[in-house]
Design a protein around this motif. Structure first.
Motif, PDB file in Angstrom:
ATOM      1  N   ARG A 259       0.227  -0.880   0.003  1.00 43.43           N
ATOM      2  CA  ARG A 259      -0.297   0.017  -0.117  1.00 43.43           C
ATOM      3  C   ARG A 259       0.646   1.144  -0.364  1.00 43.43           C
ATOM      4  NH1 ARG A 259      -2.944   3.277   3.975  1.00 43.43           N
ATOM      5  NH2 ARG A 259      -2.529   2.688   5.161  1.00 43.43           N
ATOM      6  N   ILE A 260       0.792   1.450  -1.080  1.00 43.98           N
ATOM      7  CA  ILE A 260       1.779   3.009  -1.396  1.00 43.98           C
ATOM      8  C   ILE A 260       1.046   4.640  -1.318  1.00 43.98           C
ATOM      9  CG2 ILE A 260       3.259   4.083  -3.069  1.00 43.98           C
ATOM     10  CD1 ILE A 260       3.594   1.061  -4.169  1.00 43.98           C
ATOM     11  N   TYR A 261       1.795   5.093  -0.259  1.00 42.86           N
ATOM     12  CA  TYR A 261       0.836   6.770  -0.356  1.00 42.86           C
ATOM     13  C   TYR A 261       2.123   7.698   0.576  1.00 42.86           C
ATOM     14  CZ  TYR A 261       1.397   4.752   4.840  1.00 42.86           C
ATOM     15  OH  TYR A 261       1.750   3.955   5.724  1.00 42.86           O
ATOM     16  N   LEU A 262       1.855   8.937   0.729  1.00 42.77           N
ATOM     17  CA  LEU A 262       2.649   9.800   0.002  1.00 42.77           C
ATOM     18  C   LEU A 262       2.243  10.328   2.501  1.00 42.77           C
ATOM     19  CD1 LEU A 262       2.336  11.765  -2.672  1.00 42.77           C
ATOM     20  CD2 LEU A 262       4.037  10.332  -2.012  1.00 42.77           C
ATOM     21  N   SER A 263       3.390  10.879   3.269  1.00 42.98           N
ATOM     22  CA  SER A 263       3.195  11.249   3.952  1.00 42.98           C
ATOM     23  C   SER A 263       1.802  12.527   4.248  1.00 42.98           C
ATOM     24  CB  SER A 263       4.481  11.612   4.612  1.00 42.98           C
ATOM     25  OG  SER A 263       5.160  12.713   3.663  1.00 42.98           O
ATOM     26  N   ASP A 264       1.186  12.692   5.261  1.00 47.71           N
ATOM     27  CA  ASP A 264       0.623  13.056   5.205  1.00 47.71           C
ATOM     28  C   ASP A 264      -0.950  13.089   4.386  1.00 47.71           C
ATOM     29  OD1 ASP A 264       1.945  15.009   6.993  1.00 47.71           O
ATOM     30  OD2 ASP A 264       3.213  15.851   5.693  1.00 47.71           O
ATOM     31  N   ASP A 265      -1.232  12.816   3.935  1.00 45.94           N
ATOM     32  CA  ASP A 265      -2.033  11.562   2.766  1.00 45.94           C
ATOM     33  C   ASP A 265      -2.184  13.280   1.853  1.00 45.94           C
ATOM     34  OD1 ASP A 265      -2.684   8.961   4.221  1.00 45.94           O
ATOM     35  OD2 ASP A 265      -3.678   9.959   5.959  1.00 45.94           O
ATOM     36  N   GLN A 266      -1.353  13.263   1.571  1.00 47.41           N
ATOM     37  CA  GLN A 266      -0.890  14.021  -0.028  1.00 47.41           C
ATOM     38  C   GLN A 266      -1.756  13.248  -1.280  1.00 47.41           C
ATOM     39  OE1 GLN A 266       1.317  16.802  -0.300  1.00 47.41           O
ATOM     40  NE2 GLN A 266       1.600  16.982  -2.701  1.00 47.41           N
ATOM     41  N   PRO A 267      -2.413  13.729  -1.377  1.00 52.03           N
ATOM     42  CA  PRO A 267      -2.754  13.136  -2.505  1.00 52.03           C
ATOM     43  C   PRO A 267      -2.486  13.663  -3.975  1.00 52.03           C
ATOM     44  CG  PRO A 267      -3.832  15.443  -2.113  1.00 52.03           C
ATOM     45  CD  PRO A 267      -3.076  15.386  -0.952  1.00 52.03           C
ATOM     46  N   PHE A 268      -2.353  12.793  -4.325  1.00 54.23           N
ATOM     47  CA  PHE A 268      -2.173  12.694  -5.759  1.00 54.23           C
ATOM     48  C   PHE A 268      -2.438  11.441  -6.891  1.00 54.23           C
ATOM     49  CE2 PHE A 268      -0.886   9.174  -3.439  1.00 54.23           C
ATOM     50  CZ  PHE A 268      -1.155   7.065  -4.493  1.00 54.23           C
ATOM     51  N   GLN A 269      -2.317  11.865  -7.921  1.00 54.95           N
ATOM     52  CA  GLN A 269      -3.266  11.371  -9.549  1.00 54.95           C
ATOM     53  C   GLN A 269      -2.354  10.241  -9.981  1.00 54.95           C
ATOM     54  OE1 GLN A 269      -4.487  14.353 -12.257  1.00 54.95           O
ATOM     55  NE2 GLN A 269      -5.833  15.087 -11.249  1.00 54.95           N
ATOM     56  N   VAL A 270      -2.684   9.436 -10.368  1.00 53.14           N
ATOM     57  CA  VAL A 270      -2.733   8.101 -11.364  1.00 53.14           C
ATOM     58  C   VAL A 270      -3.126   8.178 -12.419  1.00 53.14           C
ATOM     59  CG1 VAL A 270      -2.932   5.493 -11.152  1.00 53.14           C
ATOM     60  CG2 VAL A 270      -3.603   6.445  -8.895  1.00 53.14           C
ATOM     61  N   ILE A 271      -2.197   7.710 -13.228  1.00 55.12           N
ATOM     62  CA  ILE A 271      -2.096   8.387 -14.737  1.00 55.12           C
ATOM     63  C   ILE A 271      -2.372   7.294 -15.896  1.00 55.12           C
ATOM     64  CG2 ILE A 271      -2.098  11.281 -14.549  1.00 55.12           C
ATOM     65  CD1 ILE A 271       1.175   9.691 -15.890  1.00 55.12           C
ATOM     66  N   ALA A 272      -1.602   5.803 -14.775  1.00 57.88           N
ATOM     67  CA  ALA A 272      -1.650   4.770 -16.168  1.00 57.88           C
ATOM     68  C   ALA A 272      -1.727   4.048 -14.902  1.00 57.88           C
ATOM     69  CB  ALA A 272      -0.052   4.831 -17.140  1.00 57.88           C
ATOM     70  N   SER A 273      -2.002   2.601 -15.925  1.00 64.67           N
ATOM     71  CA  SER A 273      -1.782   1.260 -14.496  1.00 64.67           C
ATOM     72  C   SER A 273      -0.832  -0.079 -15.931  1.00 64.67           C
ATOM     73  CB  SER A 273      -3.831   0.503 -15.204  1.00 64.67           C
ATOM     74  OG  SER A 273      -3.937   0.448 -16.173  1.00 64.67           O
ATOM     75  N   ASP A 274      -1.073  -1.060 -15.747  1.00 62.78           N
ATOM     76  CA  ASP A 274       0.162  -2.213 -16.559  1.00 62.78           C
ATOM     77  C   ASP A 274       0.828  -1.442 -17.771  1.00 62.78           C
ATOM     78  OD1 ASP A 274       0.279  -3.399 -13.987  1.00 62.78           O
ATOM     79  OD2 ASP A 274      -1.379  -4.728 -14.664  1.00 62.78           O
ATOM     80  N   GLY A 275      -0.488  -1.131 -18.107  1.00 56.16           N
ATOM     81  CA  GLY A 275      -0.428  -1.350 -19.986  1.00 56.16           C
ATOM     82  C   GLY A 275      -0.516   0.119 -20.768  1.00 56.16           C
ATOM     83  N   GLY A 276      -0.686   0.840 -19.737  1.00 58.98           N
ATOM     84  CA  GLY A 276      -1.231   2.405 -20.429  1.00 58.98           C
ATOM     85  C   GLY A 276      -1.359   3.407 -19.876  1.00 58.98           C
ATOM     86  N   PHE A 277      -1.759   4.395 -20.598  1.00 53.32           N
ATOM     87  CA  PHE A 277      -2.598   5.437 -19.925  1.00 53.32           C
ATOM     88  C   PHE A 277      -3.600   5.419 -18.905  1.00 53.32           C
ATOM     89  CE2 PHE A 277       0.491   7.876 -21.937  1.00 53.32           C
ATOM     90  CZ  PHE A 277       1.103   8.547 -20.945  1.00 53.32           C
ATOM     91  N   LEU A 278      -4.552   5.556 -18.182  1.00 54.23           N
ATOM     92  CA  LEU A 278      -5.725   5.682 -18.189  1.00 54.23           C
ATOM     93  C   LEU A 278      -6.554   6.407 -18.738  1.00 54.23           C
ATOM     94  CD1 LEU A 278      -5.903   5.336 -14.035  1.00 54.23           C
ATOM     95  CD2 LEU A 278      -5.896   4.142 -15.346  1.00 54.23           C
ATOM     96  N   GLU A 279      -7.818   6.764 -18.689  1.00 57.65           N
ATOM     97  CA  GLU A 279      -8.796   7.363 -20.383  1.00 57.65           C
ATOM     98  C   GLU A 279      -8.458   9.058 -18.948  1.00 57.65           C
ATOM     99  OE1 GLU A 279     -12.965   6.345 -21.270  1.00 57.65           O
ATOM    100  OE2 GLU A 279     -11.661   5.965 -23.159  1.00 57.65           O
ATOM    101  N   LYS A 280      -8.762   8.940 -17.852  1.00 56.90           N
ATOM    102  CA  LYS A 280      -8.859  10.559 -16.568  1.00 56.90           C
ATOM    103  C   LYS A 280      -7.085  10.190 -15.525  1.00 56.90           C
ATOM    104  CE  LYS A 280     -13.023  11.246 -17.698  1.00 56.90           C
ATOM    105  NZ  LYS A 280     -13.806  12.217 -19.224  1.00 56.90           N
ATOM    106  N   PRO A 281      -6.938  11.602 -15.609  1.00 59.17           N
ATOM    107  CA  PRO A 281      -7.074  10.431 -14.414  1.00 59.17           C
ATOM    108  C   PRO A 281      -7.320  10.712 -13.195  1.00 59.17           C
ATOM    109  CG  PRO A 281      -5.986  12.904 -15.401  1.00 59.17           C
ATOM    110  CD  PRO A 281      -6.956  12.595 -15.783  1.00 59.17           C
ATOM    111  N   VAL A 282      -7.227   9.626 -11.939  1.00 56.85           N
ATOM    112  CA  VAL A 282      -7.919   8.961 -10.994  1.00 56.85           C
ATOM    113  C   VAL A 282      -6.976   9.801  -9.487  1.00 56.85           C
ATOM    114  CG1 VAL A 282      -8.633   8.143  -9.335  1.00 56.85           C
ATOM    115  CG2 VAL A 282      -8.228   7.311 -12.001  1.00 56.85           C
ATOM    116  N   GLY A 283      -7.261  10.915  -8.336  1.00 56.76           N
ATOM    117  CA  GLY A 283      -7.145  11.206  -7.676  1.00 56.76           C
ATOM    118  C   GLY A 283      -6.982  10.623  -6.707  1.00 56.76           C
ATOM    119  N   LEU A 284      -6.101  10.521  -5.936  1.00 51.60           N
ATOM    120  CA  LEU A 284      -6.517   8.552  -4.989  1.00 51.60           C
ATOM    121  C   LEU A 284      -5.243   9.640  -3.850  1.00 51.60           C
ATOM    122  CD1 LEU A 284      -6.001   5.614  -6.334  1.00 51.60           C
ATOM    123  CD2 LEU A 284      -7.702   6.605  -5.333  1.00 51.60           C
TER     124      LEU A 284
END
Ligand SMILES: [Cu+2]
Length: 494
Positions: A259-284
């Motif tokens: 489980r990967i996260y940033l200190s202070d639970d700073q949000p980030f955007q996931v832009i790609a999974s295993d095989g390429g880009f997602l359609e839109k960034p996903v904020g997590l």
């Protein structure tokens, strides 16, 4: 939802660990080597290996598999394996459509292979257990990149040796770019604002040698380590510019789920999974990756001031929490200052595209009278890997639904991480629900918690031949949790 699952299953894993200690053979207890001062050494960036020059006769990309020594501790080195260097390998970077020639020299005293994880290539160049490179031999794969931009990786895949070879250091990233990826407003300055992170865990003996032992406990749970390393270094720091920073994260561990996260639970955007880009960034605020999975994320340091520090945090599913590395904001302004909102249209395969459905039960006990100490512990559809047996024949060009089920015996609830060679797939359903957004893109590896059911869909195009499907917890794979599918061209038969 993923977090709840992670925590629930982490608790179950702690229960198993206790059971493992008393009910099964005890794990090898590697001693805790005192850690060096954290965040004092700079994150190593694997060198880029890419086609250079434009002359007609371009030299092949060279990977030399070798024994070496690597310093995980300032007190001295550890015996390792590496591609070209002392631990891990260079980042291979190619462009879609490019013809790639590689030369692999095996200079170690064991057979090995190099598998291009996530790459769609002819079976004879896939680097699975059939493409053995004997000690002293050279292997020269050659293929044309035939897929969109993605963050893939490469690692050995020799029968029964995958876990040990990866553990000792054989793994590297494999990045594909294409015209589309280069047109997006994304950070792409390798090692500066586009940073590869190979996350792994290791355990060591007091003499700093790897404690890679496959006791029965380790086969069941995977060889897990109490040391977390990023690009082969424990607790490094990296300087990042003020602006948008792209992290390409690979869970390159043998078996750990992170489980990967940033200190202070700073949000980030996931832009790609295993095989390429997602359609839109996903904020997590957190991301779960099982062994073999990748994700690309964007972190916004635009509001940060110089010398701000953030930690990349990694929880292992067996309960350890690590401050994996420090991200230290420098005075430099990043080239990329704004987040993108659209990435790439990704046409999805749907249920009605399928020609047939196959079922795969990932089983911990065979259910055929094997006792707790019996031989056939880990299997797919009751079978262990057999190099001389083709388990599934798939007509070239067909589209198939594969229904995966993690069927764990009640005494032994283990997760699995299923990987298919040759294809990128879409997940149709996880436990009857549509996939969460970060699992809705192109995938080649998928986590199954105990009793999970995942339905995926894939199209088998372009190449015939024998490919693998297997659990990417490498001790499970090496124990035989693997099968073979052959893509066959029925039209070629007379
Ligand atoms: Cu498994």
């Amino acid at each position: 939802m993923i977090r709840r699952d992670f925590i629930k299953h982490s608790a179950a894993a702690l229960g198993i660990a206790a059971l493992g200690k008393y009910g099964l053979s005890a794990p090898v207890m590697a001693s805790t080597v005192p850690p060096d001062t954290p965040f004092t050494l700079r994150l190593p960036i694997p060198p880029l290996l890419e086609k250079s020059g434009t002359s007609a006769e371009v030299a092949p990309l060279s990977l030399i598999v070798k024994k070496d020594q690597h310093e995980f501790f300032s007190s001295g080195p550890t015996e390792t394996l590496g591609y070209n260097g002392s631990f891990l390998g260079p980042t291979i970077r190619v462009h879609n459509g490019e013809n790639v020639r590689i030369q692999v020299d095996n200079t170690i005293d064991q057979v090995t292979t190099v598998h291009w994880h996530g790459l769609h290539v002819p079976a004879r160049w896939d680097g699975g257990p059939h493409q053995v490179i004997e000690p002293g031999e050279i292997w020269k794969p050659e293929f044309t990149i035939n897929q969109q931009a993605a963050t893939l990786w490469y690692h050995p895949h020799a029968m029964g040796l995958t876990g040990e070879h990866v553990y000792r250091g054989l793994a590297g990233m494999f990045i594909i770019e294409d015209e589309y990826s280069q047109s997006l407003a994304l950070p792409r300055n390798y090692g500066v604002d586009d940073i590869p992170l190979v996350i792994q865990d290791r355990r060591f003996y007091e003499d700093r040698s790897f404690a890679y032992v496959r006791s029965m406990h380790d086969v069941m749970h995977g060889v897990l380590g109490n040391f977390l390393i990023v690009n082969g270094m424990s607790k490094p720091f990296a300087e990042v510019p003020r602006g948008i920073v792209r992290l390409r994260i690979l869970n390159g561990s043998n078996a750990s789920i992170y489980r990967i996260y940033l200190s202070d639970d700073q949000p980030f955007q996931v832009i790609a999974s295993d095989g390429g880009f997602l359609e839109k960034p996903v904020g997590l605020q957190e991301l779960v990756l099982s062994a073999g999975e990748r994700a690309e994320i964007l972190v916004d340091f635009g509001e940060a001031s110089a010398d701000d520090r953030l930690r990349l945090m990694v929880d292992q599913y067996n309960g350890n929490t690590h401050e994996a590395m420090e991200l230290r904001v420098s005075g430099d302004k990043a080239e990329q200052r704004t987040l993108v909102t659209e990435l790439r249209e990704q046409p999805q395969l749907v249920e009605s595209d399928a020609d047939r459905t196959r079922n795969f039960a990932m089983e911990t006990m065979s259910g055929r009278g094997m006792g707790m100490m019996g031989g056939n512990r880990l299997s797919i559809n009751g079978k262990k890997m057999d190099m001389n047996r083709i388990d599934e024949k798939i007509p070239l060009g067909s589209t198939e639904i594969w229904e995966l089920e993690n069927r764990s015996a009640s005494m032994m609830q283990l997760p699995h991480s299923m990987h298919l060679h040759d294809v990128q797939f879409n997940i149709l359903e996880r436990n009857g629900q549509p996939p969460v957004p970060i699992e809705a893109g192109r995938k080649d590896t998928v986590l199954l918690w105990p009793n999970d059911k995942v339905r995926l869909i894939a199209r088998f195009l372009d190449y015939t031949g024998v490919y693998m499907y297997h659990c990417h917890m490498l001790e499970h794979e090496d124990d035989g949790m693997m099968g073979q599918f052959e893509v066959v061209d029925n039209n070629m038969k007379i």
